[in-house]
Design a protein around this motif. Sequence first.
Motif, mmCIF file in Angstrom:
data_model
loop_
_atom_site.group_PDB
_atom_site.id
_atom_site.type_symbol
_atom_site.label_atom_id
_atom_site.label_comp_id
_atom_site.label_asym_id
_atom_site.label_seq_id
_atom_site.Cartn_x
_atom_site.Cartn_y
_atom_site.Cartn_z
ATOM 1 N N ALA A 16 0.750 -1.394 0.009
ATOM 2 C CA ALA A 16 0.089 -0.018 -0.511
ATOM 3 C C ALA A 16 0.707 0.889 -0.016
ATOM 4 O O ALA A 16 0.506 2.239 -0.620
ATOM 5 N N GLY A 17 2.109 1.162 0.427
ATOM 6 C CA GLY A 17 3.109 2.561 0.941
ATOM 7 C C GLY A 17 3.302 2.828 -0.177
ATOM 8 O O GLY A 17 3.612 3.938 -1.072
ATOM 9 N N LEU A 18 4.060 1.655 -1.299
ATOM 10 C CA LEU A 18 4.773 1.484 -2.285
ATOM 11 C C LEU A 18 3.446 1.991 -3.441
ATOM 12 O O LEU A 18 4.006 2.769 -4.675
ATOM 13 N N GLY A 19 2.360 1.800 -3.413
ATOM 14 C CA GLY A 19 1.028 2.119 -4.301
ATOM 15 C C GLY A 19 1.412 3.716 -3.836
ATOM 16 O O GLY A 19 1.123 4.254 -5.214
ATOM 17 N N ARG A 20 1.191 4.397 -2.706
ATOM 18 C CA ARG A 20 0.947 5.779 -2.347
ATOM 19 C C ARG A 20 2.295 6.621 -3.496
ATOM 20 O O ARG A 20 2.296 7.507 -3.681
ATOM 21 N N SER A 31 4.457 10.068 -8.983
ATOM 22 C CA SER A 31 4.475 10.078 -10.921
ATOM 23 C C SER A 31 3.339 11.520 -11.112
ATOM 24 O O SER A 31 3.617 11.653 -11.844
ATOM 25 N N VAL A 32 2.938 11.569 -10.395
ATOM 26 C CA VAL A 32 1.728 12.921 -10.666
ATOM 27 C C VAL A 32 2.781 14.078 -10.026
ATOM 28 O O VAL A 32 2.190 14.763 -11.065
ATOM 29 N N VAL A 33 2.979 13.993 -9.161
ATOM 30 C CA VAL A 33 4.226 15.583 -9.042
ATOM 31 C C VAL A 33 5.578 15.459 -9.763
ATOM 32 O O VAL A 33 5.757 16.558 -10.800
ATOM 33 N N GLN A 61 13.917 14.167 -12.495
ATOM 34 C CA GLN A 61 14.795 14.477 -11.698
ATOM 35 C C GLN A 61 13.034 14.747 -10.694
ATOM 36 O O GLN A 61 13.499 14.370 -9.324
ATOM 37 N N THR A 62 12.227 15.309 -10.727
ATOM 38 C CA THR A 62 10.988 15.659 -9.964
ATOM 39 C C THR A 62 10.161 14.385 -9.359
ATOM 40 O O THR A 62 9.887 14.211 -8.282
ATOM 41 N N PHE A 63 10.064 13.043 -9.813
ATOM 42 C CA PHE A 63 9.726 11.922 -9.563
ATOM 43 C C PHE A 63 10.982 11.757 -8.401
ATOM 44 O O PHE A 63 10.441 11.029 -7.245
ATOM 45 N N LEU A 64 11.976 11.658 -8.282
ATOM 46 C CA LEU A 64 12.588 10.514 -7.457
ATOM 47 C C LEU A 64 12.326 12.035 -6.054
ATOM 48 O O LEU A 64 12.809 11.148 -5.115
ATOM 49 N N PRO A 104 11.785 1.034 -8.053
ATOM 50 C CA PRO A 104 11.205 2.595 -8.907
ATOM 51 C C PRO A 104 12.941 3.453 -9.511
ATOM 52 O O PRO A 104 12.768 3.330 -11.369
ATOM 53 N N PRO A 105 13.711 3.354 -8.942
ATOM 54 C CA PRO A 105 14.590 4.827 -9.261
ATOM 55 C C PRO A 105 15.582 3.418 -9.966
ATOM 56 O O PRO A 105 16.174 4.378 -11.787
ATOM 57 N N THR A 106 16.064 2.312 -9.591
ATOM 58 C CA THR A 106 17.233 1.765 -10.235
ATOM 59 C C THR A 106 16.103 1.686 -12.099
ATOM 60 O O THR A 106 16.716 1.497 -12.921
#
Length: 254
Positions: A57-61, A67-69, A188-191, A237-239
């Motif tokens: 659940a935390g991974l999904g949040r 992604s939205v950001v 960059q903004t995703f990270l 996800p970053p990897t």
Amino acid sequence: MRSKLLTTLLALLFALPFVLLALLAVAPAWRFPAALPAAYSLGALRDLVAADNELLAGLGRSVLLASVVAVVATIAGFALARAITRAVRPGRWEALSYLPYALPPVLLAVLIQPFIIRLHLSGSVGGVLLGLLLIAVPFATLLLRSFWTQQAREYEQLARTLGCTARQALWQVLLPLAWPLLRTALFQTFLLAWFDFGLTNLLSVGKVRTLTVQVFTYVGEANAQLAAVASLLLLLPPTLLLWANKNALLRKTE
């Protein structure tokens, strides 16, 4: 020979933390001074497939928020960078874009928290999203500011002269030219949103448990196995993004 040896050494040093996390994830009881765990268990990894698992659940949040950001900040940053370029005093607006970074994220969250409460967004995903955008949008604006040079404006004017509408010039000329920089801004903004802890933890008042918040929670509880599993999920996800962008990164290096 020396370069290969140095490359191998750096690869081993880079892989060492991942190996340690993997061992912690499968070691329910790893006590000092044992060099290796006395027993191994996949219990924590099996729990990931449970329907009510908090880590998933935390991974999904986290994926949703980051992604939205990334998308919103990149789109807004592209438009704001263009507006700054066309402003009467672009230097003043560019300097204002640095203001969110004059304060630590936690202090910034304390300052904006009263406004988040007035908007009835405290402790919600919307409040965390708004706070993250206040950091990510100026970052994307500063990053994309370098695209709007005199050459980009000349390309746009040339497209309009040849009969393109404003929309056609944007979609067929400007966006393809800006795509490498836009991709970098998305990454960059995703990270930036993905690894944020202080601002998210404060604005969510403990109700929006992202993966980063869960890692710190498990570390505070001295639950090394769950902390290791959460950390591995945090690095996934970053990897994948780095792997997806490896061709572009290697091309820039060459």
